[in-house]
Design an enzyme around this catalytic site. Structure first.
Site, PDB file in Angstrom:
ATOM      1  N   SER A  34       0.800  -1.224   0.000  1.00  0.00           N
ATOM      2  CA  SER A  34       0.000   0.000   0.000  1.00  0.00           C
ATOM      3  C   SER A  34       0.843   1.289   0.000  1.00  0.00           C
ATOM      4  O   SER A  34       0.390   2.286  -0.565  1.00  0.00           O
ATOM      5  CB  SER A  34      -1.005  -0.012   1.154  1.00  0.00           C
ATOM      6  OG  SER A  34      -0.363   0.026   2.389  1.00  0.00           O
ATOM      7  N   ARG A  72     -18.742  15.560 -27.572  1.00  0.00           N
ATOM      8  CA  ARG A  72     -19.878  16.474 -27.692  1.00  0.00           C
ATOM      9  C   ARG A  72     -19.394  17.890 -27.975  1.00  0.00           C
ATOM     10  O   ARG A  72     -20.100  18.670 -28.600  1.00  0.00           O
ATOM     11  CB  ARG A  72     -20.706  16.483 -26.406  1.00  0.00           C
ATOM     12  CG  ARG A  72     -21.395  15.169 -26.120  1.00  0.00           C
ATOM     13  CD  ARG A  72     -21.954  15.131 -24.712  1.00  0.00           C
ATOM     14  NE  ARG A  72     -23.054  16.063 -24.532  1.00  0.00           N
ATOM     15  CZ  ARG A  72     -23.576  16.377 -23.338  1.00  0.00           C
ATOM     16  NH1 ARG A  72     -23.074  15.843 -22.242  1.00  0.00           N
ATOM     17  NH2 ARG A  72     -24.577  17.215 -23.244  1.00  0.00           N
ATOM     18  N   CYS A 106       0.924   4.266  -8.012  1.00  0.00           N
ATOM     19  CA  CYS A 106       1.777   3.142  -8.412  1.00  0.00           C
ATOM     20  C   CYS A 106       1.121   1.787  -8.170  1.00  0.00           C
ATOM     21  O   CYS A 106       1.348   0.841  -8.923  1.00  0.00           O
ATOM     22  CB  CYS A 106       3.099   3.184  -7.657  1.00  0.00           C
ATOM     23  SG  CYS A 106       4.165   4.517  -8.189  1.00  0.00           S
ATOM     24  N   ARG A 140      -2.963  -5.550 -18.426  1.00  0.00           N
ATOM     25  CA  ARG A 140      -3.008  -5.001 -19.778  1.00  0.00           C
ATOM     26  C   ARG A 140      -1.713  -5.188 -20.560  1.00  0.00           C
ATOM     27  O   ARG A 140      -1.689  -4.942 -21.763  1.00  0.00           O
ATOM     28  CB  ARG A 140      -3.388  -3.518 -19.720  1.00  0.00           C
ATOM     29  CG  ARG A 140      -4.714  -3.245 -19.030  1.00  0.00           C
ATOM     30  CD  ARG A 140      -5.896  -3.920 -19.726  1.00  0.00           C
ATOM     31  NE  ARG A 140      -7.172  -3.455 -19.170  1.00  0.00           N
ATOM     32  CZ  ARG A 140      -8.355  -3.760 -19.692  1.00  0.00           C
ATOM     33  NH1 ARG A 140      -8.453  -4.554 -20.747  1.00  0.00           N
ATOM     34  NH2 ARG A 140      -9.454  -3.315 -19.126  1.00  0.00           N
TER      35      ARG A 140
END
Lengths: 243, 243, 243, 243
Positions: free
Chosen positions: A65, A101, A174, A184
Site C-alpha cells: 500500500s 460532444r 503506483c 493489460r
C-alpha cells in the site's frame, strides 16, 4: 477522417518518488517521525540504493500500500474510443477525456495494425472512414438546418466509429499502475490497450525503476503463465504445462 | 506517557499543480493535445494568472474532477488514535500509519485542550496516563515471562488509550481534500480532526491558492450554514434563520 | 468496564446471489439480454448446479469483477477499537460504527485470549479496566462541573482503551470480501481481526458456497505459503521450502 | 443493423432495504446491538413509517453514508456505446458489460430522438447504418481470408459506431445512485444517459421511496438551479436570477 498514431507523454510524477515511498514504509515500523528523516532522504545522506533495496524487500513481502503515495500523470493521444472505454474501467484512477460532444474539428481515427498489414482490408477501412466523414457532415448539416444547432454535434457523433481517436489525461498511483500493467501488458489484452500500457510502463520504469523494473504481465513476476493453456501465449509455461 | 503536540508537514505535491489541472480541464474541451501545450504552460507563455482564472471558472461551474490529478502528501504526528480513526474513514486517500504492534518505545499521548484548561482535569488525566504506562509495562513483562515474547506488544497494546499518539503519512487528491475540508473544518467536527484539517488546509492554500483559497467548511462557500439550527455554530445563519 | 464476546450476524445478502453473478458473467459474453434469462434462472429451469459450475470456471480463469454485484451486510459486536481500526482500512466497503462521542452507557471491553489464559495477566488487565472506568467517570464529572457538559463524553473518551468494545455494521461486495479473507484469515493477521474474518467467512460459505468454499488465506488457494519463511505459520510450505 | 429501444430492468435490491438503512443509522448513536433490534424491524414492531421518518430526518441532517448499505442491480439494454462510456465513468459502482470482442451476432443501434424526428436525418442515419453493416462484414471476411480468424471480430469492430447498442449489468449503492441521479437527471446531461437515469430513478422510487422520493437533478432538492444562467434549463431560477 485521417489516421492518428499513439503517443504517450508523462506530464508529471510525484516528486522524490522513491524517498516518499521509503518514508511511508518506514513510518509504519519506525518510532520516529518521517518528517524529521525527510531532509536526509533528499540530500542523499540515506543513499538512494539503500532506499531502493528497502523498498524492494518490503514490496516482495506483500506490503504494497505505501506505493500508493506516488502517482503518475500521463497525457495520451492516438487511442480509439474502444481503447479508452477499456482504460476508464480501471476505477482507481482519474481521467480527463476529450469530449466528443464539444470537440469536433479533428476527426481522426486509429487503424488496427492487422488491418494495416492487409492492403485490401486497409483500403476497405479507409473507404469506410470517408463514408463516416460524409455521414457525420450530412447529419450535422441536416440537424442545423432543422433548428438543432447547439446539439448537432451531440447527435451526429452517433455515427462516429469505435476507431475514432481520443485524447485523455490519466493519473494513477503506483499500486493501481502495477495492477493495470499486470492485466493489460498480458498478450491476452487487446493489442491497442497493450501497446498503450507498454508505453506507460516504459516511462514508469525510467522514472522509478525500484518499483517498475519487474512490472508487466503477471507471468513476469510469477515465472509462469497463470492463464489456462487455452489462453496462454506461450512465453511462459502454464501450471498445467509443468511450470 | 508524555504529551505530544500536533505537527503537520507537507512532504510532497504533484509538480506544476496548477498547470496540470489547467491542462486536464483544457483537454476535455480542446481539439489539440495538451502535451503540445505543456511547455508553454511551464515556461509562462500562458500566464499563471490566466491558468488560475480558467480553473476557478470551470470549478465554479461544478466540473471538479480534473483537480483529482493533483495530490498532496502530508506527514502528521501528534494526533490521537481517536483522530486517526476518523481520518482513515475518508476512503479516497492513501495512508501509511505507525503500527502499535511494532512500534512501542515512544508511548506519547494527546491532551485535549478542554482538559488542559482545567487544572483538576489535567492532573487527573496525567495521573491516568501514568497508570496506563504501568499497566502496559506490567502486562508486557507478564506476557514475556509466560513465553509470549514476540506478541507481547500486540496484546499489551489493548490498554493503550484513544489518546495514544500516532503518526501517519496521508496522500489525498485535491477533490478528496476539498471534500475532507468541507466536513472536517466545520465547527461540528471534533476539535482534534478540525485542528489537523485546518493545518492541512493552510499548507494547501499556500501551495495552490487557485484551488484552496475558498476551501473550508461548507458555509464558507455557501454563505450560509447548511446544518439544522440545533447544530449551527453561529458563524453563518442557517436557512431557517433566513440565510 | 465488563468484558464482551465477539458476535457476527449476517443481516442481509443480495437476493438470488448465485443467479445474479451468473447473469452478470453471462451478459459479458452472451448476445441476448440477461433480463430475459432472469426468470429461468430463478425458477430453476437453468439448474443451480449448472450456474455454480459456470461461475466457478470463470472465476478460476481470473475474471472476478462480476462477483461485485453481490454484497453481504454484517452486524458485528464485541470487537475492540484496535480491531475496528484495522477493519475500516479496507476501503471498498461501507461502515456504520457506534460513535464513542455519542454512546457511553455501555463501556465494555475485549479481553485478548493470551491475557485471559494467564491468571496474573488477566487480573492485572481487569484491574486496569477498573482504573479506566474510574478515570472516565472522574474526568466526565470534572468537565461537567466546569461547564463543558455537551462535550464531556467527547473529551473523556480519550482515556478509553484500544480494548474498548465497539459495534459496527459492515457491507462488502464479494470481490472485496475475497480480498479481505485472503489477508485477514492468514495466521500473520492479528488474532482478533482473524477471529472476526473467520466468522464472516463461515457465514458467507453457508450462504454462497460456489464463491466462498475455497476462500480464506492465500495459501488455501495457492497450495503454498506466499510469505517469506520468517513469517510462515507452517500450515503450508513456502516456495523457498520447496513448495 | 436494426434499431433498439432502451429497457431498464431491476434485477435485485438488498432485502429489507429500509430497515437495513435504519439499523445502520441507529447503530451509530445507539448503545445496543442492532442485530438484537433486527427481528423487531422485520416483523413491524417498529413500524415502517417510524423507520422512514427517522431515515429521512438523518439524511436531511447531511449524514448520508448509511444508505451505502443498500444496493440496486439493474440490467440495461438499448443504450449506445456513447452512453455506456458516460455511465462507467461513475467509479463507485460495478459493471458487467457485453463485450464487442466476443459478441457480434446482434449488431443493433440506438437512434437519437432528434434524428428520428427529422425524416431526412433518419433516412441518412439508416443508410449509414447499412454502410456500417457492409463494412463490418467485408472487413471480417477479408481478415478471416487472411488467416486472422480468431481476432477478426476484435479488429472489425473498429468500424462499429458510437450508436452501437450495448447491454450492461450495473450495481450501485444508494449513495452513489443519489449522486448519479443528481448529475444525470439534469437537463444538462445528454438525452440518452438522462433517459436511462430517469428509468433507473423511477424503479428506485417504487422500491425505496423514503430514500428516492426527492431524488433527481440537484435543483429538485435545492429549489433553485445551481448552474450558471448560460446552462440553466429554466425549470428553476438560478441564484443570479434571484432564486
Amino acid at each position: 477522417m485521417p489516421e492518428k498514431e499513439l503517443r504517450v507523454d508523462l506530464l508529471s510524477v510525484t516528486p522524490h518518488a522513491l524517498s516518499l515511498i521509503y518514508a511511508a514504509f518506514r513510518q509504519c515500523y519506525h518510532a520516529g517521525f518521517v518528517a524529521d528523516m525527510w531532509p536526509r532522504l533528499l540530500n542523499g545522506e540515506i543513499e538512494r540504493e539503500v532506499q531502493a533495496d528497502f523498498v524492494r524487500k518490503v514490496l516482495d513481502s506483500g506490503h504494497d500500500s505505501p506505493v500508493e503515495h506516488v502517482s503518475f500523470t500521463y497525457a495520451i493521444e492516438g487511442i480509439s474510443r474502444a481503447c479508452s472505454h477499456q482504460l476508464v474501467r480501471h476505477r482507481i484512477a482519474s481521467y480527463s477525456q476529450q469530449s466528443q460532444r464539444y470537440v469536433t474539428d479533428s476527426m481522426e481515427y486509429v487503424l488496427p495494425p492487422a488491418i494495416a498489414r492487409i492492403p485490401e482490408a486497409k483500403k476497405r477501412f479507409e473507404r469506410f472512414m470517408e463514408e463516416v466523414g460524409a455521414a457525420y457532415g450530412d447529419l450535422h448539416d441536416i440537424l442545423v438546418a432543422n433548428g438543432r444547432k447547439s446539439k448537432a454535434n451531440e447527435d451526429a457523433r452517433f455515427v462516429l466509429p469505435q476507431a475514432a481517436e481520443t485524447k485523455i489525461v490519466v493519473t494513477m498511483n503506483c499500486r493501481s499502475l502495477l495492477h493495470f500493467f499486470s492485466l493489460r501488458c498480458c498478450m491476452r489484452a487487446q493489442w491497442e490497450v497493450r501497446a498503450m500500457a507498454q508505453q506507460m510502463l516504459e516511462l514508469a520504469k525510467k522514472e522509478l525503476p525500484a518499483i517498475f523494473e519487474t512490472a508487466g504481465a503477471r507471468c513476469e513476476q510469477l515465472g509462469y503463465c497463470p492463464e489456462s493453456p487455452k489462453f496462454a501465449c506461450g512465453k511462459y509455461p502454464t501450471r498445467e504445462q509443468g511450470a
